[in-house]
Write a protein that holds these residues in place. Sequence first.
Motif, PDB file in Angstrom:
ATOM      1  N   TYR A 142       0.847  -1.192   0.000  1.00  0.00           N
ATOM      2  CA  TYR A 142       0.000   0.000   0.000  1.00  0.00           C
ATOM      3  C   TYR A 142       0.886   1.247   0.000  1.00  0.00           C
ATOM      4  N   VAL A 193       0.983   4.030  -3.026  1.00  0.00           N
ATOM      5  CA  VAL A 193       0.670   5.457  -2.863  1.00  0.00           C
ATOM      6  C   VAL A 193       1.891   6.295  -3.251  1.00  0.00           C
ATOM      7  N   HIS A 206       2.094   6.360  -6.918  1.00  0.00           N
ATOM      8  CA  HIS A 206       0.958   7.139  -7.413  1.00  0.00           C
ATOM      9  C   HIS A 206       1.276   8.630  -7.345  1.00  0.00           C
ATOM     10  N   VAL A 207       1.778   9.066  -6.197  1.00  0.00           N
ATOM     11  CA  VAL A 207       2.119  10.482  -6.019  1.00  0.00           C
ATOM     12  C   VAL A 207       3.306  10.857  -6.914  1.00  0.00           C
ATOM     13  N   LEU A 240      -0.511   5.527 -12.930  1.00  0.00           N
ATOM     14  CA  LEU A 240      -1.558   6.111 -12.073  1.00  0.00           C
ATOM     15  C   LEU A 240      -2.772   5.193 -12.007  1.00  0.00           C
ATOM     16  N   ASN A 262      -4.371   1.154  -4.699  1.00  0.00           N
ATOM     17  CA  ASN A 262      -4.795   2.028  -3.584  1.00  0.00           C
ATOM     18  C   ASN A 262      -6.241   1.721  -3.187  1.00  0.00           C
ATOM     19  N   ARG A 280      -7.559  -0.065   0.366  1.00  0.00           N
ATOM     20  CA  ARG A 280      -8.492   0.628   1.272  1.00  0.00           C
ATOM     21  C   ARG A 280      -9.660  -0.264   1.666  1.00  0.00           C
ATOM     22  N   PHE A 296     -17.002   8.988  -0.120  1.00  0.00           N
ATOM     23  CA  PHE A 296     -15.802   8.527  -0.827  1.00  0.00           C
ATOM     24  C   PHE A 296     -16.168   8.154  -2.264  1.00  0.00           C
ATOM     25  N   LYS A 301     -13.423  11.697  -9.667  1.00  0.00           N
ATOM     26  CA  LYS A 301     -12.008  11.592 -10.040  1.00  0.00           C
ATOM     27  C   LYS A 301     -11.833  10.720 -11.285  1.00  0.00           C
ATOM     28  N   LEU A 302     -12.593   9.617 -11.359  1.00  0.00           N
ATOM     29  CA  LEU A 302     -12.485   8.739 -12.527  1.00  0.00           C
ATOM     30  C   LEU A 302     -13.008   9.430 -13.790  1.00  0.00           C
ATOM     31  N   PHE A 344     -10.327  11.791 -14.819  1.00  0.00           N
ATOM     32  CA  PHE A 344      -9.227  11.007 -15.388  1.00  0.00           C
ATOM     33  C   PHE A 344      -9.553  10.593 -16.824  1.00  0.00           C
ATOM     34  N   ILE A 388      -9.098  13.490 -19.044  1.00  0.00           N
ATOM     35  CA  ILE A 388      -7.659  13.734 -19.246  1.00  0.00           C
ATOM     36  C   ILE A 388      -7.127  12.803 -20.333  1.00  0.00           C
ATOM     37  N   LEU A 404      -5.733  16.329  -9.073  1.00  0.00           N
ATOM     38  CA  LEU A 404      -4.838  16.366  -7.895  1.00  0.00           C
ATOM     39  C   LEU A 404      -5.642  16.703  -6.640  1.00  0.00           C
ATOM     40  N   VAL A 454      -6.304  14.358  -3.218  1.00  0.00           N
ATOM     41  CA  VAL A 454      -6.070  14.756  -1.819  1.00  0.00           C
ATOM     42  C   VAL A 454      -7.369  14.639  -1.018  1.00  0.00           C
ATOM     43  N   LEU A 481      -9.758  12.504  -1.592  1.00  0.00           N
ATOM     44  CA  LEU A 481     -10.063  11.083  -1.376  1.00  0.00           C
ATOM     45  C   LEU A 481      -9.454  10.609  -0.053  1.00  0.00           C
ATOM     46  N   ARG A 508      -8.345  12.741   2.532  1.00  0.00           N
ATOM     47  CA  ARG A 508      -8.628  13.561   3.721  1.00  0.00           C
ATOM     48  C   ARG A 508     -10.077  14.035   3.806  1.00  0.00           C
TER      49      ARG A 508
HETATM   50  C1  HEM Z   1      -4.089  11.831 -13.541  1.00  0.00           C
HETATM   51  C2  HEM Z   1      -4.471  10.927 -12.714  1.00  0.00           C
HETATM   52  C3  HEM Z   1      -4.339  10.933 -11.202  1.00  0.00           C
HETATM   53  C4  HEM Z   1      -3.697  11.800 -10.365  1.00  0.00           C
HETATM   54  C5  HEM Z   1      -2.931  13.054 -10.720  1.00  0.00           C
HETATM   55  C6  HEM Z   1      -3.890  11.292  -9.004  1.00  0.00           C
HETATM   56  C7  HEM Z   1      -3.401  11.900  -7.862  1.00  0.00           C
HETATM   57  C8  HEM Z   1      -3.621  11.457  -6.560  1.00  0.00           C
HETATM   58  C9  HEM Z   1      -3.138  12.111  -5.363  1.00  0.00           C
HETATM   59  C10 HEM Z   1      -2.286  13.372  -5.343  1.00  0.00           C
HETATM   60  C11 HEM Z   1      -3.581  11.391  -4.282  1.00  0.00           C
HETATM   61  C12 HEM Z   1      -3.401  11.745  -2.791  1.00  0.00           C
HETATM   62  C13 HEM Z   1      -2.282  11.034  -2.167  1.00  0.00           C
HETATM   63  C14 HEM Z   1      -2.222  11.438  -0.690  1.00  0.00           C
HETATM   64  O1  HEM Z   1      -2.599  12.555  -0.367  1.00  0.00           O
HETATM   65  O2  HEM Z   1      -1.805  10.611   0.099  1.00  0.00           O
HETATM   66  C15 HEM Z   1      -4.319  10.275  -4.805  1.00  0.00           C
HETATM   67  C16 HEM Z   1      -4.912   9.320  -4.020  1.00  0.00           C
HETATM   68  C17 HEM Z   1      -5.633   8.277  -4.518  1.00  0.00           C
HETATM   69  N1  HEM Z   1      -5.873   7.994  -5.850  1.00  0.00           N
HETATM   70 FE1  HEM Z   1      -5.238   9.049  -7.447  1.00  0.00          FE
HETATM   71  N2  HEM Z   1      -4.627  10.136  -9.041  1.00  0.00           N
HETATM   72  C18 HEM Z   1      -4.919   9.883 -10.360  1.00  0.00           C
HETATM   73  C19 HEM Z   1      -5.633   8.843 -10.874  1.00  0.00           C
HETATM   74  C20 HEM Z   1      -6.231   7.864 -10.087  1.00  0.00           C
HETATM   75  C21 HEM Z   1      -6.985   6.741 -10.613  1.00  0.00           C
HETATM   76  C22 HEM Z   1      -7.240   6.478 -12.096  1.00  0.00           C
HETATM   77  C23 HEM Z   1      -7.411   6.007  -9.529  1.00  0.00           C
HETATM   78  C24 HEM Z   1      -8.232   4.735  -9.505  1.00  0.00           C
HETATM   79  C25 HEM Z   1      -8.237   3.808 -10.411  1.00  0.00           C
HETATM   80  C26 HEM Z   1      -6.924   6.680  -8.332  1.00  0.00           C
HETATM   81  C27 HEM Z   1      -7.148   6.250  -7.039  1.00  0.00           C
HETATM   82  C28 HEM Z   1      -6.658   6.866  -5.903  1.00  0.00           C
HETATM   83  C29 HEM Z   1      -6.917   6.388  -4.537  1.00  0.00           C
HETATM   84  C30 HEM Z   1      -7.755   5.180  -4.127  1.00  0.00           C
HETATM   85  C31 HEM Z   1      -6.279   7.276  -3.668  1.00  0.00           C
HETATM   86  C32 HEM Z   1      -6.231   7.207  -2.132  1.00  0.00           C
HETATM   87  C33 HEM Z   1      -4.873   6.701  -1.757  1.00  0.00           C
HETATM   88  C34 HEM Z   1      -4.776   6.430  -0.269  1.00  0.00           C
HETATM   89  O3  HEM Z   1      -5.476   5.581   0.204  1.00  0.00           O
HETATM   90  O4  HEM Z   1      -3.976   7.079   0.385  1.00  0.00           O
HETATM   91  N3  HEM Z   1      -6.205   7.799  -8.701  1.00  0.00           N
HETATM   92  N4  HEM Z   1      -4.347  10.340  -6.195  1.00  0.00           N
END
Ligand code: HEM
Length: 168
Positions: free
Chosen positions: A5, A9, A12-13, A65, A72, A76, A93, A100-101, A104, A107, A157, A161, A163, A165
Amino acid sequence: MRWLYFLSVWLHVLAAAIWVGGMIFVALVVVPVIRRPELQGAAARLIHFTGVRFRWVGWACFVLLLLTGLVNTLARGIAWGDLLVAQFWAGPFGKLFALKLVVFALILASSAVHDFVIGPRAVAVWQERPGSTEATRLRRQATHLGRLNLFLALLVLALGVMLVRGAP
Ligand code: HEM
């Protein structure tokens, strides 16, 4: 599972930082530099080579991503079955995740048009007929798509964040 996990993350970041940072670098550094008079002869080629190189970096980030986003989500405790239940998407959530999807997906669509259609066509006409109205029109379209992408990037973005907080 905890280390997976954490790694997911972190990746991902990192992918978000590379993609968003790269777009901001192009907008704030590359584009102003190629407008300098002494670079006019090389501007189209510079944008072409920078664009083609960043295109692959950007799409690699999209794949990362999506994959880490799925990890991610599962980490969860959200199971595939939950994604098929309306109750999940009706929750705070679920609503943020759905939004967000959608962003995306927008994008991916606008990047595909910019990176594989308008961008290459704009550079080709710009190199063949630099001063033509068609070159100006295509360059303007590419710029508008680039700016739309940057706006969507900042939005996704913020949704990421939220998602983690919760919405402010
Ligand atoms: C351009 C695409 C994306 C960007 C820029 C992005 C950016 C981010 C950022 C900045 C966070 C927060 C990390 C934190 O604060 O700890 C985050 C969290 C998350 N993202 Fe994305 N994301 C993108 C696409 C996606 C996609 C496509 C999915 C799902 C298929 C996804 C699922 C998640 C999940 C579940 C979290 C929560 C992570 C956690 O549990 O800490 N994201 N994302």
